[in-house]
Design a protein around this motif. Structure first.
Motif, PDB file in Angstrom:
ATOM      1  N   TYR A  16     -26.158   8.694  12.481  1.00 32.09           N
ATOM      2  CA  TYR A  16     -25.268   9.214  13.526  1.00 32.09           C
ATOM      3  C   TYR A  16     -25.595   8.577  14.869  1.00 32.09           C
ATOM      4  O   TYR A  16     -24.689   8.178  15.618  1.00 32.09           O
ATOM      5  CB  TYR A  16     -25.400  10.732  13.608  1.00 32.09           C
ATOM      6  CG  TYR A  16     -24.618  11.341  14.738  1.00 32.09           C
ATOM      7  CD1 TYR A  16     -23.237  11.492  14.649  1.00 32.09           C
ATOM      8  CD2 TYR A  16     -25.253  11.770  15.899  1.00 32.09           C
ATOM      9  CE1 TYR A  16     -22.516  12.046  15.684  1.00 32.09           C
ATOM     10  CE2 TYR A  16     -24.539  12.325  16.939  1.00 32.09           C
ATOM     11  CZ  TYR A  16     -23.170  12.467  16.831  1.00 32.09           C
ATOM     12  OH  TYR A  16     -22.461  13.009  17.863  1.00 32.09           O
ATOM     13  N   SER A  17     -26.866   8.449  15.189  1.00 29.92           N
ATOM     14  CA  SER A  17     -27.264   7.844  16.467  1.00 29.92           C
ATOM     15  C   SER A  17     -26.851   6.376  16.526  1.00 29.92           C
ATOM     16  O   SER A  17     -26.353   5.900  17.557  1.00 29.92           O
ATOM     17  CB  SER A  17     -28.771   7.967  16.663  1.00 29.92           C
ATOM     18  OG  SER A  17     -29.154   9.308  16.724  1.00 29.92           O
TER      19      SER A  17
ATOM     20  N   THR B  20     -23.123   6.154  17.074  1.00 29.24           N
ATOM     21  CA  THR B  20     -22.783   6.473  18.457  1.00 29.24           C
ATOM     22  C   THR B  20     -23.027   5.279  19.367  1.00 29.24           C
ATOM     23  O   THR B  20     -22.212   4.974  20.245  1.00 29.24           O
ATOM     24  CB  THR B  20     -23.605   7.682  18.937  1.00 29.24           C
ATOM     25  OG1 THR B  20     -23.350   8.780  18.063  1.00 29.24           O
ATOM     26  CG2 THR B  20     -23.238   8.079  20.353  1.00 29.24           C
TER      27      THR B  20
ATOM     28  N   THR C 229     -20.029   3.361  21.396  1.00 25.61           N
ATOM     29  CA  THR C 229     -20.137   3.277  22.850  1.00 25.61           C
ATOM     30  C   THR C 229     -20.080   1.825  23.309  1.00 25.61           C
ATOM     31  O   THR C 229     -19.420   1.496  24.305  1.00 25.61           O
ATOM     32  CB  THR C 229     -21.444   3.933  23.328  1.00 25.61           C
ATOM     33  OG1 THR C 229     -21.457   5.284  22.872  1.00 25.61           O
ATOM     34  CG2 THR C 229     -21.561   3.900  24.832  1.00 25.61           C
TER      35      THR C 229
END
Length: 108
Positions: A75-76, A79, A83
């Motif tokens: 998930y990180s 992200t 971004t």
């Protein structure tokens, strides 16, 4: 045959749950009366079973923890990638003077 149960889902659900409960109780009584006397289970058997169960649960807990860490890292990473792509798209839009359509602005 069973299509009429779908007309009343609450009644049909209760009938299914009740039938499964009756089946479980009958199975419990049959196993306790017929099978358990033949097995001759003693106290030492339950001690061994308890130790094995604890060992298996420790490994299960470790596996679940490692899976949770992997999911969080994925998930990180996702992200960060999203971004970066949004920042790159914004830089391209600003440098070319292109205005985002209204539908994209509603999503942001």
């Amino acid at each position: 045959m069973f299509e009429s149960l779908f007309d009343y889902p609450i009644v049909g659900g209760l009938v299914v749950i009740a039938a499964l409960c009756v089946f479980a109780v009958v199975g419990l009584f049959v196993v306790r009366r017929r099978l358990m006397p033949r097995l001759r289970v003693e106290g030492a058997d339950s001690d061994f079973t308890g130790a094995m169960l604890q060992s298996v649960m420790v490994f299960y807990g470790l596996a679940a923890a490692l899976i949770a860490v992997t999911v969080f890292q994925t998930y990180s990473d996702t992200t960060k990638v999203v971004t970066g792509e949004a920042t790159a798209l914004n830089a391209i839009c600003c440098s070319t003077g292109w205005v985002l359509p209204n539908i994209v602005l509603r999503l942001i």
